[in-house]
Scaffold this motif. Structure first.
Motif, PDB file in Angstrom:
ATOM      1  N   ARG A 146     158.634   8.994 -47.426  1.00  0.00           N
ATOM      2  CA  ARG A 146     158.947  10.356 -46.785  1.00  0.00           C
ATOM      3  C   ARG A 146     160.524  10.573 -46.814  1.00  0.00           C
ATOM      4  O   ARG A 146     160.758  11.860 -46.773  1.00  0.00           O
TER       5      ARG A 146
ATOM      6  N   LEU B  28     161.528  16.837 -41.688  1.00  0.00           N
ATOM      7  CA  LEU B  28     161.058  15.827 -42.549  1.00  0.00           C
ATOM      8  C   LEU B  28     161.383  14.565 -42.201  1.00  0.00           C
ATOM      9  O   LEU B  28     160.803  13.364 -42.321  1.00  0.00           O
TER      10      LEU B  28
ATOM     11  N   SER C 250     156.881  12.768 -36.108  1.00  0.00           N
ATOM     12  CA  SER C 250     155.704  13.876 -36.191  1.00  0.00           C
ATOM     13  C   SER C 250     155.219  14.172 -35.009  1.00  0.00           C
ATOM     14  O   SER C 250     155.422  13.491 -33.912  1.00  0.00           O
TER      15      SER C 250
END
Length: 382
Positions: free
Chosen positions: A88, A166, A170
């Motif tokens: 990520r 990003l 989340s």
């Protein structure tokens, strides 16, 4: 965590942050290029593939840490870490090429503008440009400069938004964290309720029960006495003890539930508490509207605990209670001029912290040795 700064301070830091972002984007390009070549080469050697991937993730994490520092230092943006990193972070470095390229373009346009401004100034000094034309050039140049500054600020805002999107947690991470907080909060509330029940039991056993036992013995002596004067004295003493028992019972009842809040607001109830305090207390309550009853109850218990601690342990000579509201929260500060040294992990304060936490609030205790002590509470009131 980055400290909160004013809008002017953030505006001043944005150009530096964007300039550093151009450099880190360049480093990111080199890292991604080397990573692509290394992965392609490792594809022919499967045993080396895992080692290459681990190395890429490690360097990507180091560069992302630099990015977090840059965003916090120059853009006043605190990006909370996500529970998962690795690839990520590599993806973030790839997307970061967009604000890096835009920042390079903005500074390139600024450099061209500086060169053109130098040419105009040189023409003015040499007399090759009239006053009217020079004024037009200055106006146009100032307008372009403002547009360029806005472009730099917009690039910085885009950089922050991408990082939070990003690199931050989340939605699933946030929900999982919230569930964990609620589980801990529920356990804390249960522990606080049990501790409060134990304290009430001690108050009843060591205070009121002992007084009632003594009262029964006193009435027994009065019943057996054959001296009328002696009986009258014993009955008068029993009457005084009954009155004191009623006062103690009322104190215990208020610790269970402050019924006075049914008829009066928090400021008025705390004024009554202040009148019974052995230490002078000043109460200032400036609330535009009464908060929810649960919020008032929590603030009441926090204030009473703070007043009790200051009177018993801090040797304070003055206590101030300040209650106000703003930005969707109710704030209360209890300050005393005592010797300090209050332990936030103690039974009373830790129980209050759990009670406040159950309402998504915050409780802070600042009590250095030597004093003073300040207990601050924030509770949402929306």
């Amino acid at each position: 965590m980055a400290e909160n700064r004013s809008g002017a301070s953030r505006l001043a830091g944005a150009p530096v942050g964007v300039a550093l972002g151009i450099l880190t984007a360049g480093v990111g390009v080199l890292l991604l290029a080397v990573a692509a070549v290394a992965l392609a080469a490792a594809g022919a050697v499967p045993p080396a593939r895992g080692r290459v991937r681990g190395t890429i993730r490690r360097y990507a994490s180091a560069l992302v840490r630099c990015e977090r520092w840059r965003l916090a230092r120059f853009h006043d943006a605190d990006v909370p870490p996500a529970t998962s990193g690795g690839w990520r972070e590599v993806g973030y470095l790839a997307v970061r090429l967009v604000p890096g390229a835009l920042g390079l373009l903005a500074y390139g346009v600024l450099a061209v503008g500086v060169v053109l401004a130098s040419i105009v100034l040189l023409a003015v000094f040499r007399g090759g440009l009239g006053a009217g034309d020079a004024l037009v050039q200055v106006v146009v140049g100032a307008a372009l400069l403002l547009v360029n500054v806005q472009a730099v600020v917009s690039v910085g805002a885009l950089d922050v938004r991408l990082a939070r999107r990003l690199l931050g947690p989340s939605r699933r991470d946030l929900l999982e964290n919230r569930v964990r907080e609620l589980l801990v909060s529920r356990a804390g509330v249960i522990a606080a309720v049990d501790a409060e029940r134990q304290r009430i039991e001690r108050d009843l056993h060591d205070g009121l029960q002992q007084r009632l036992v003594a009262l029964g013995m006193l009435l027994g002596r009065a019943r057996r006495s054959r001296d009328a004067a002696r009986t009258a004295d014993l009955l008068a003493q029993a009457h005084a003890d009954v009155q004191q028992a009623v006062v103690e019972l009322r104190e215990v009842a208020w610790r269970v539930y402050p019924s006075a809040l049914d008829d009066a607001d928090l400021g008025q109830v705390l004024e009554l508490v202040a009148q019974r305090s052995d230490v002078p207390v000043r109460v200032r309550c400036d609330l535009p509207a009464r908060p929810a009853r649960q919020v008032e109850t929590v603030l009441y218990f926090v204030a009473c605990e703070a007043l009790t601690n200051a009177a018993k342990h801090a040797a304070a000579t003055l206590i101030t209670v300040d209650i106000g509201a703003g930005e969707g929260v109710v704030r209360m500060t209890v300050h005393d001029d005592g010797v300090g040294g209050a332990d936030p992990a103690g039974r009373g304060l830790s129980g209050l912290a759990r009670r406040v936490w159950a309402f998504d609030g915050r409780l802070r205790v600042d009590s250095p040795t030597g004093g003073p002590t300040t207990v601050s509470v924030e509770l949402p009131c929306g």
